[in-house]
Design an enzyme around this catalytic site. Sequence first.
Site, mmCIF file in Angstrom:
data_model
loop_
_atom_site.group_PDB
_atom_site.id
_atom_site.type_symbol
_atom_site.label_atom_id
_atom_site.label_comp_id
_atom_site.label_asym_id
_atom_site.label_seq_id
_atom_site.Cartn_x
_atom_site.Cartn_y
_atom_site.Cartn_z
ATOM 1 C CE1 TYR A 217 -4.340 -2.269 4.870
ATOM 2 C CE2 TYR A 217 -3.523 -0.031 4.658
ATOM 3 C CZ TYR A 217 -3.978 -1.190 4.081
ATOM 4 O OH TYR A 217 -4.071 -1.297 2.712
ATOM 5 C CB SER B 199 -0.844 -0.002 1.283
ATOM 6 O OG SER B 199 -1.443 1.264 1.501
#
Length: 255
Positions: free
Chosen positions: A156, A143
Amino acid sequence: MTLKGKVAVVTGGNSGIGKAVVLALAEQGASIVIDYIADERATEDLEQQVRDLGDQVIGVEADVSKVEDLERLVAKAVDAFGRLDVMVNNAGVETRTSVLDTTEEQYAKVLDINLKSAFFGTQLAAKQMIAQGGGGRIINMTSVHEDWPMPGNTAYCLSKGGMRMLTRTAGVELAPHDILVVGVGPGAVDTPINKATVADPAQLSKLDAAIPIGRLAQPEEIASVVAFLAGAGASYLTATTIFADGGLMHSSPGL
Ligand code: BGC
């Protein structure tokens, strides 16, 4: 058809970016193993789409946060198709919780599904690739948040930061075996993980405004990067991340 004769495993392969990756690799002629944890129906529909493209496919229900399930997943790929050439460690979740309110359970869930699965997925795929010879490709779905803080999504970010170093370190370790390890770092993508944002017009326009390209990505725009990385054209890429973020990480209000 750059992936004819190749066998690819996609974790979290029946929805979101994973589903688009399955179809992009199938379009290039690969035989596909779809890992999934829920929604058998969606997996069966996707299997049919892969068959319609003329490729072989199996679905395997496996919880990739457990090493024994990952072992079974890789074994099923080899049983069905005789080898493993492309491992896409794609499965991922987020809790949208901050450093102050993340529970031990949320922390473990995010780290296990995102990072532990990618670590052992890389290990098991690499062992198989070394045993069969001829190298391979390991692609980690990270990401922009492997490097860019997202306040309110701490666990995350940690998991993606870990995947960044997994990609770099394993890429270096496995290079002598001609196993290339590359990360793909999407920005905001129109998938179930962003459902709440997409459903809220105010949130969505705030997000769109932060992206230089001015909109979320469609999953296919990330999957095409994975298909490139799995193919012959990406033979000199390893231990790095390709960001497909519409410029998000470099956006600036110009203050
Ligand atoms: C996260 C999304 C977030 C996007 C852009 C993704 O990795 O899963 O929640 O909107 O990054 O910040």
